[in-house]
Each structure stands twice: as structure tokens, then as C-alpha cells.
Design an enzyme around this catalytic site. Sequence first.
Site: not given
Length: 431
Positions: A308, A366
Site C-alpha cells: 500500500h 483487497d
Amino acid sequence: MMADKKTATLSFADKTLEFPIYSPTAGPDVIDIRKLYADGGVFTYDPGFTSTASCESKITFIDGDKGELLYRGYPIDQLAEKSHFLEVCFLLLYGNLPSAVELEDFEARVTKHTMVHEQMMYFFRGFRRDAHPMAIITGVMGAMSAFYHDSTDITDPWQREVAAIRMIAKVPTISAMAYKYSVGQPFVYPRNDLDFASNFLRMCFAVPAEEYEPNPILSRAMDRIFTLHADHEQNASTSTVRLAGSSGANPFACIAAGIACLWGPAHGGANQACLEMLREIGTVDQIPEYIARAKDKDDPFRLMGFGHRVYKNFDPRAKVMKESADEVLDLLGIDNNETLKVAKELEKIALEDEYFISKKLYPNVDFYSGVILDAMGFPTSMFTPIFALSRTVGWISQWKEMIGDPTQKIGRPRQLYQGATMRDYVDVEDR
Ligand code: CMC
């Protein structure tokens, strides 16, 4: 903005310039360089906005090192545990948790708008039968500005409010319709006696021949997915919404722009890409080959669902999502399918592997949301639409904040031009 006395000094060539430094309520200080070009004649260069604050905001805060995500100051894990999506929508839109009366009123307002104009059905029919639901949703959201003219005047606060409520209420209906269309089933109308998440599940999974009974555990998991994805600071799609909105475009067009941006595999498309990757890996014995590819500088392959831009410790959304995944898989009795085995083993290996540890690459939200949605029966093509559905409230809150900001200007980044300098046109026969 906090009017601090701190300043930053920048010296270059024969110039020395001073810039104010603002201290935010949380996060690193910010140097205000708005006068840099006017006073210094230079631009800054920051592709990907890795060090640039594009706006002032009071909505969401992330501390990437601590793995903290706050909506209006409230930690995401508390909201996921104690709140529910429509209350979170109120919080994001208006800044505070609602009183019981305010919540009831808000829920009634949203519920009243769940149906879409009947004529919008014809719009759906223009798409190929196997169109990706994201393509349909992007188009239909943009087309809402053609149906709801009475809420496109951005200078009117009442119209802005109606547009916000309409989008929050209708995006589940539109997403479910996009799904139904893509699998060739009739549309299912919303039912306002159901909660937000159960209504969405029913619109996706009921058919005229067979009613769908929402299971409270699945509805709760769905609601959590909505809550966890509701907002996330100035990410790519949110910045897209703000940039589109900065020109004065109507809110439906701005949210459609956000949906388009979200589609990419580095952003909202990662949940679909992640599950497809788990299926491609196929069996646990194939994992080392994919880990090796992820580490190989000459191979563009990346482990989807890992890493991320901001979280460099862990993704707090992933923590909650993992708990939800366990509940859902337990309820559905799925504990041993091959995809799940690959997911569990991949997570374990990546968390222990020096490459992933040193680059601070942790499973993101996710990674787990794909596993849950798959278990619930959603095809991978619906994963990103569900993200878009959840993020709509965040985009709208950020858009509303921007419209109300007196310092807001049209977004217009500069560039480091490396192309040809002025040259004269040469006629085709002379080239
Ligand atoms: N697999 C393998 N290596 C990776 C990965 C990955 N998933 N992510 C980053 N790296 C490596 C990358 O190669 C680079 O290595 P080096 O420093 O040797 O060049 C280093 O880690 C830093 O990567 P970066 O691309 O500079 O980091 P970024 O902040 O620009 O990218 C990211 C963040 C999310 C785009 C990236 O981690 C990625 O592509 N992840 C996979 C896609 C994904 O799961 N996206 C969903 C994000 S969560 C949902 C959302 O909020 O949108």
C-alpha cells in the site's frame, strides 16, 4: 488551517524564499508553497503526489506507520464493530455521529431514493450483454445527470444534498442491475423494509422464480465491506473526483470519473486481480514460483492484494476483513477449497519472507475482501463495483467539502516539460 509561526526557508540561485508551515491536527507538518512560482519562478516536481498535500480536509486520516485509519476521528475497527454503513455515511457526510432521531431521518431519506428512474432500464440495454459491470456503472452514474436535472446545480446547497442522497441510495441498485444485466437475469427492485446491505444482497441474488432470504451473518459481512471501503483520504479516485469537481462539473459526472479511476488494478481493481491471481496460482505448490516472480525486477508481476502507498505496517481494514472472512467461511462451511488454501499459504509465506518484510508489503484489504465476496457467490467482476458502491459516500463527502472550501481553485498541475522546443512545420513532401 492552523496559523503557525513556523516557516521553511528555501535557497536556490540567488534567491532565498520563506514559506509558512502549517501543523495539522494529526500527521506531518505541511509547507505552503503556493507562492513558490510567483516569488521564485520555479515549480515543484512530485509525480504520484508522494509528498504533496492537494487540499485541506477534515474527513479521513491515515497513519500509515501505526496502521491507523480514522473517519472523522473514529478508528475504523470501532466503527466496523459497533456502527453500520448508513451511520458511517452520516458521519462522513456531516462530520459527527448522528443522534437517534437524525439517524432515523437520514435512513428514511436514503431509503426513499433507492429506486432509479424506470427509463434508465433502456440505458442498460444499450450495453453488450457481457459488458463488465464497472463499464456499465461508470456509464450509468454519469447518465444520472441526464435523469436528475434538478440536482445538478452545484451552487445550490439543497441540490448538492439531494444529489448526495440520491447517489448513496441508488448506487447499490445500479450496481445490482449491472450485475443482473451481465448475467442475463431480470432486474430486482429494491425493498425498503430491508437494511442497506441485505437489500443489496437481495437485489443481486433474488430471481423472480426464487426469493432470497438474507442471512444476518452475510449481511453483516457485506455491511462491513461497505464500511471499511467508505473513505480513504486523497487516494487516486478521490483525487480524481476532486479534480473533476474543481472545474464545476456536476456531482454525478464527478463520481463517474471516480468510478473510472477506481477500476485500475493498482487501486480498486486489485480485489478482482487478487482473486484471479489466487486462481491462476491454483495450488499451494505453485506459490514459490509466483513469489519468485514478484521479487524479480525484470518481471512486471506483483502479488495482488499486497502493499500500500500509505500503510507501511499493516492495513487496519485488512485486520477486520480477515475476521469477517473467517466468520463467513465458517458459516458457509468453506474451509478447504483450493483458492482458500492458496490464499492462506501465500499470506503466511509473504509475512515471513525477507523481501516483503523489508519493503513493508502486508496483505491489504483487497486480499481478504475478494475471498469473502467469492464465498458469498459474487463473480470477480463484481468485486470492484462493490468497492465503488462503498466508496461513493467518501467521494461525495470529499466533493462536498471541496465545494464548500473558499480556497478551492480549479486543479491545474504543472509539468516538467522534456519535449521538443518550438520548431517550424515542414510540409509533408519535404519530410
Ligand atoms: N508485489 C511485489 N512487490 C511489490 C508489491 C507487490 N504487491 N508492491 C510493491 N512492491 C515493491 C515494488 O516493486 C518496489 O520495489 P523496489 O523499491 O525494489 O523498486 C517497492 O515494493 C515499492 O513499491 P512502489 O510501487 O514504489 O509502491 P507504491 O506505494 O507506489 O505502490 C501499490 C503501492 C498499492 C500500488 C503497490 O503496492 C501494488 O501495486 N500492490 C498490488 C496492487 C494492490 O493490491 N493494490 C490495492 C491497494 S489497497 C486498495 C486501495 O486502497 O486502493
